[in-house]
Design a protein around this motif. Structure first.
Motif, PDB file in Angstrom:
ATOM      1  N   PHE A 185       0.835  -1.201   0.000  1.00 14.06           N
ATOM      2  CA  PHE A 185       0.000   0.000   0.000  1.00 14.06           C
ATOM      3  C   PHE A 185       0.871   1.253   0.000  1.00 14.06           C
ATOM      4  O   PHE A 185       1.969   1.264   0.541  1.00 14.06           O
ATOM      5  CB  PHE A 185      -0.908   0.027   1.241  1.00 14.06           C
ATOM      6  CG  PHE A 185      -1.931  -1.060   1.263  1.00 14.06           C
ATOM      7  CD1 PHE A 185      -3.131  -0.911   0.595  1.00 14.06           C
ATOM      8  CD2 PHE A 185      -1.680  -2.247   1.944  1.00 14.06           C
ATOM      9  CE1 PHE A 185      -4.074  -1.925   0.607  1.00 14.06           C
ATOM     10  CE2 PHE A 185      -2.613  -3.265   1.967  1.00 14.06           C
ATOM     11  CZ  PHE A 185      -3.814  -3.110   1.296  1.00 14.06           C
ATOM     12  N   GLY A 186       0.348   2.307  -0.588  1.00 12.96           N
ATOM     13  CA  GLY A 186       1.041   3.585  -0.616  1.00 12.96           C
ATOM     14  C   GLY A 186       0.193   4.629  -1.311  1.00 12.96           C
ATOM     15  O   GLY A 186      -1.008   4.446  -1.509  1.00 12.96           O
ATOM     16  N   THR A 187       0.838   5.724  -1.727  1.00 14.00           N
ATOM     17  CA  THR A 187       0.123   6.842  -2.357  1.00 14.00           C
ATOM     18  C   THR A 187       1.001   7.501  -3.420  1.00 14.00           C
ATOM     19  O   THR A 187       2.188   7.724  -3.193  1.00 14.00           O
ATOM     20  CB  THR A 187      -0.248   7.912  -1.310  1.00 14.00           C
ATOM     21  OG1 THR A 187      -1.003   7.296  -0.269  1.00 14.00           O
ATOM     22  CG2 THR A 187      -1.073   9.029  -1.921  1.00 14.00           C
ATOM     23  N   PHE A 188       0.401   7.787  -4.568  1.00 20.92           N
ATOM     24  CA  PHE A 188       1.013   8.655  -5.572  1.00 20.92           C
ATOM     25  C   PHE A 188       0.467  10.056  -5.348  1.00 20.92           C
ATOM     26  O   PHE A 188      -0.727  10.224  -5.075  1.00 20.92           O
ATOM     27  CB  PHE A 188       0.629   8.252  -6.995  1.00 20.92           C
ATOM     28  CG  PHE A 188       1.295   7.014  -7.498  1.00 20.92           C
ATOM     29  CD1 PHE A 188       2.672   6.931  -7.568  1.00 20.92           C
ATOM     30  CD2 PHE A 188       0.550   5.940  -7.923  1.00 20.92           C
ATOM     31  CE1 PHE A 188       3.292   5.781  -8.043  1.00 20.92           C
ATOM     32  CE2 PHE A 188       1.151   4.798  -8.403  1.00 20.92           C
ATOM     33  CZ  PHE A 188       2.525   4.713  -8.467  1.00 20.92           C
ATOM     34  N   THR A 189       1.313  11.074  -5.467  1.00 22.60           N
ATOM     35  CA  THR A 189       0.849  12.457  -5.483  1.00 22.60           C
ATOM     36  C   THR A 189       0.842  12.886  -6.945  1.00 22.60           C
ATOM     37  O   THR A 189       1.875  12.814  -7.623  1.00 22.60           O
ATOM     38  CB  THR A 189       1.759  13.381  -4.653  1.00 22.60           C
ATOM     39  OG1 THR A 189       1.773  12.893  -3.307  1.00 22.60           O
ATOM     40  CG2 THR A 189       1.242  14.817  -4.678  1.00 22.60           C
ATOM     41  N   CYS A 190      -0.318  13.298  -7.425  1.00 17.76           N
ATOM     42  CA  CYS A 190      -0.510  13.644  -8.829  1.00 17.76           C
ATOM     43  C   CYS A 190      -0.824  15.128  -8.958  1.00 17.76           C
ATOM     44  O   CYS A 190      -1.459  15.710  -8.085  1.00 17.76           O
ATOM     45  CB  CYS A 190      -1.666  12.849  -9.415  1.00 17.76           C
ATOM     46  SG  CYS A 190      -1.522  11.070  -9.140  1.00 17.76           S
ATOM     47  N   VAL A 191      -0.385  15.731 -10.068  1.00 17.97           N
ATOM     48  CA  VAL A 191      -0.690  17.135 -10.333  1.00 17.97           C
ATOM     49  C   VAL A 191      -1.292  17.247 -11.724  1.00 17.97           C
ATOM     50  O   VAL A 191      -0.862  16.588 -12.669  1.00 17.97           O
ATOM     51  CB  VAL A 191       0.548  18.053 -10.190  1.00 17.97           C
ATOM     52  CG1 VAL A 191       1.617  17.732 -11.214  1.00 17.97           C
ATOM     53  CG2 VAL A 191       0.148  19.519 -10.283  1.00 17.97           C
ATOM     54  N   THR A 192      -2.320  18.061 -11.813  1.00 17.97           N
ATOM     55  CA  THR A 192      -2.941  18.412 -13.087  1.00 17.97           C
ATOM     56  C   THR A 192      -2.783  19.913 -13.254  1.00 17.97           C
ATOM     57  O   THR A 192      -3.058  20.679 -12.330  1.00 17.97           O
ATOM     58  CB  THR A 192      -4.440  18.040 -13.099  1.00 17.97           C
ATOM     59  OG1 THR A 192      -4.556  16.638 -12.824  1.00 17.97           O
ATOM     60  CG2 THR A 192      -5.074  18.364 -14.436  1.00 17.97           C
ATOM     61  N   THR A 193      -2.326  20.339 -14.428  1.00 19.76           N
ATOM     62  CA  THR A 193      -2.126  21.758 -14.709  1.00 19.76           C
ATOM     63  C   THR A 193      -3.280  22.263 -15.558  1.00 19.76           C
ATOM     64  O   THR A 193      -3.591  21.678 -16.592  1.00 19.76           O
ATOM     65  CB  THR A 193      -0.802  21.988 -15.463  1.00 19.76           C
ATOM     66  OG1 THR A 193       0.248  21.391 -14.716  1.00 19.76           O
ATOM     67  CG2 THR A 193      -0.522  23.467 -15.649  1.00 19.76           C
ATOM     68  N   MET A 194      -3.912  23.314 -15.102  1.00 17.09           N
ATOM     69  CA  MET A 194      -5.020  23.930 -15.848  1.00 17.09           C
ATOM     70  C   MET A 194      -4.560  25.306 -16.326  1.00 17.09           C
ATOM     71  O   MET A 194      -4.119  26.131 -15.522  1.00 17.09           O
ATOM     72  CB  MET A 194      -6.256  24.069 -14.953  1.00 17.09           C
ATOM     73  CG  MET A 194      -6.724  22.761 -14.356  1.00 17.09           C
ATOM     74  SD  MET A 194      -7.228  21.530 -15.568  1.00 17.09           S
ATOM     75  CE  MET A 194      -8.788  22.190 -16.046  1.00 17.09           C
ATOM     76  N   TRP A 195      -4.642  25.541 -17.632  1.00 14.42           N
ATOM     77  CA  TRP A 195      -4.270  26.834 -18.216  1.00 14.42           C
ATOM     78  C   TRP A 195      -5.533  27.628 -18.482  1.00 14.42           C
ATOM     79  O   TRP A 195      -6.319  27.254 -19.353  1.00 14.42           O
ATOM     80  CB  TRP A 195      -3.492  26.633 -19.511  1.00 14.42           C
ATOM     81  CG  TRP A 195      -2.123  26.082 -19.278  1.00 14.42           C
ATOM     82  CD1 TRP A 195      -1.762  24.773 -19.217  1.00 14.42           C
ATOM     83  CD2 TRP A 195      -0.947  26.835 -19.023  1.00 14.42           C
ATOM     84  NE1 TRP A 195      -0.427  24.650 -18.955  1.00 14.42           N
ATOM     85  CE2 TRP A 195       0.103  25.905 -18.835  1.00 14.42           C
ATOM     86  CE3 TRP A 195      -0.664  28.193 -18.939  1.00 14.42           C
ATOM     87  CZ2 TRP A 195       1.407  26.305 -18.569  1.00 14.42           C
ATOM     88  CZ3 TRP A 195       0.640  28.581 -18.685  1.00 14.42           C
ATOM     89  CH2 TRP A 195       1.659  27.645 -18.501  1.00 14.42           C
ATOM     90  N   PRO A 196      -5.769  28.703 -17.745  1.00 15.93           N
ATOM     91  CA  PRO A 196      -6.955  29.529 -17.976  1.00 15.93           C
ATOM     92  C   PRO A 196      -6.934  30.132 -19.390  1.00 15.93           C
ATOM     93  O   PRO A 196      -5.860  30.450 -19.911  1.00 15.93           O
ATOM     94  CB  PRO A 196      -6.858  30.628 -16.916  1.00 15.93           C
ATOM     95  CG  PRO A 196      -5.923  30.097 -15.890  1.00 15.93           C
ATOM     96  CD  PRO A 196      -4.980  29.186 -16.615  1.00 15.93           C
ATOM     97  N   PRO A 197      -8.087  30.295 -20.002  1.00 15.33           N
ATOM     98  CA  PRO A 197      -8.136  30.805 -21.378  1.00 15.33           C
ATOM     99  C   PRO A 197      -7.702  32.263 -21.512  1.00 15.33           C
ATOM    100  O   PRO A 197      -7.355  32.694 -22.597  1.00 15.33           O
ATOM    101  CB  PRO A 197      -9.602  30.635 -21.769  1.00 15.33           C
ATOM    102  CG  PRO A 197     -10.342  30.588 -20.489  1.00 15.33           C
ATOM    103  CD  PRO A 197      -9.404  29.990 -19.482  1.00 15.33           C
ATOM    104  N   ASN A 198      -7.667  33.032 -20.432  1.00 15.40           N
ATOM    105  CA  ASN A 198      -7.329  34.447 -20.523  1.00 15.40           C
ATOM    106  C   ASN A 198      -5.835  34.713 -20.484  1.00 15.40           C
ATOM    107  O   ASN A 198      -5.410  35.866 -20.443  1.00 15.40           O
ATOM    108  CB  ASN A 198      -8.045  35.245 -19.422  1.00 15.40           C
ATOM    109  CG  ASN A 198      -7.640  34.795 -18.033  1.00 15.40           C
ATOM    110  OD1 ASN A 198      -6.781  33.937 -17.882  1.00 15.40           O
ATOM    111  ND2 ASN A 198      -8.274  35.365 -17.030  1.00 15.40           N
ATOM    112  N   GLY A 199      -4.990  33.669 -20.497  1.00 21.42           N
ATOM    113  CA  GLY A 199      -3.550  33.851 -20.551  1.00 21.42           C
ATOM    114  C   GLY A 199      -2.888  34.132 -19.220  1.00 21.42           C
ATOM    115  O   GLY A 199      -1.718  34.484 -19.178  1.00 21.42           O
ATOM    116  N   THR A 200      -3.614  33.994 -18.127  1.00 24.04           N
ATOM    117  CA  THR A 200      -3.000  34.206 -16.815  1.00 24.04           C
ATOM    118  C   THR A 200      -2.191  32.969 -16.426  1.00 24.04           C
ATOM    119  O   THR A 200      -2.136  31.990 -17.157  1.00 24.04           O
ATOM    120  CB  THR A 200      -4.062  34.499 -15.747  1.00 24.04           C
ATOM    121  OG1 THR A 200      -4.947  33.384 -15.681  1.00 24.04           O
ATOM    122  CG2 THR A 200      -4.834  35.770 -16.073  1.00 24.04           C
ATOM    123  N   ALA A 201      -1.576  33.012 -15.271  1.00 22.44           N
ATOM    124  CA  ALA A 201      -0.729  31.914 -14.800  1.00 22.44           C
ATOM    125  C   ALA A 201      -1.548  30.626 -14.642  1.00 22.44           C
ATOM    126  O   ALA A 201      -2.739  30.676 -14.320  1.00 22.44           O
ATOM    127  CB  ALA A 201      -0.094  32.299 -13.470  1.00 22.44           C
TER     128      ALA A 201
END
Length: 122
Positions: free
Chosen positions: A53-69
Motif C-alpha cells: 500500500f502507498g500513495t502517488f501524489t498527482c498534479v494536473t495543470t489547468m491553463w486559464p483561457p485568458n492567458g494568466t498563470a
C-alpha cells in the motif's frame, strides 16, 4: 507580452521546484518482514502473497483561457499492488490524467489477512 513571458517562466520554475521537493528518495525500505522495496521495485521473500500500500501524489495543470498563470491541482491516488510469494514486482507509475510528482509506500500486509470484498481484486 514581456509580463506574460515572465509569469510563465516564474510558474514553470515554481512547478519544477515543487516536483523536486515532492520526489521521493530512492532508498531501500522494509514494509513488512520479508517484503522490501528499493524505490518502486519490490521483493517478497515470504511463503505467502502480500499487498503493498502507498500513495502517488498527482498534479494536473489547468491553463486559464485568458492567458494568466496556470493553476495546479494536487491529488493523492492510492497504490495497491499484489506481490506473489518469492517474487519481485515493479509498481507502475500512474495518475489518471495527471503527472506523478511524488509517491510513498507505507505498508505491506499478507493478502490472506485482508477482508474479501470482491472489488479490489483479492
Amino acid at each position: 507580452m514581456i509580463r506574460l513571458t515572465a509569469r510563465m517562466l516564474v510558474s514553470a520554475g515554481m512547478c519544477c521546484a515543487a516536483m523536486g521537493a515532492l520526489a521521493p528518495q530512492a532508498i531501500a525500505q522494509d514494509l513488512a518482514p520479508g517484503v522490501h522495496c528499493d524505490g518502486l521495485a519490490c521483493n517478497n521473500d515470504n511463503d505467502e502473497a502480500y499487498v503493498i500500500f502507498g500513495t502517488f501524489t498527482c498534479v494536473t495543470t489547468m491553463w486559464p483561457p485568458n492567458g494568466t498563470a496556470p493553476e495546479y491541482y494536487y491529488e493523492n491516488t492510492p497504490i495497491t499492488q499484489d506481490i506473489e510469494p518469492h517474487s519481485a514486482v515493479t509498481i507502475p507509475l500512474g495518475c489518471g490524467g495527471g503527472a506523478v510528482v511524488g509517491w510513498g509506500l507505507t505498508s505491506a500486509v499478507p493478502r490472506a489477512s485482508l477482508p474479501r470484498t470482491g472489488s479490489a481484486g483479492f
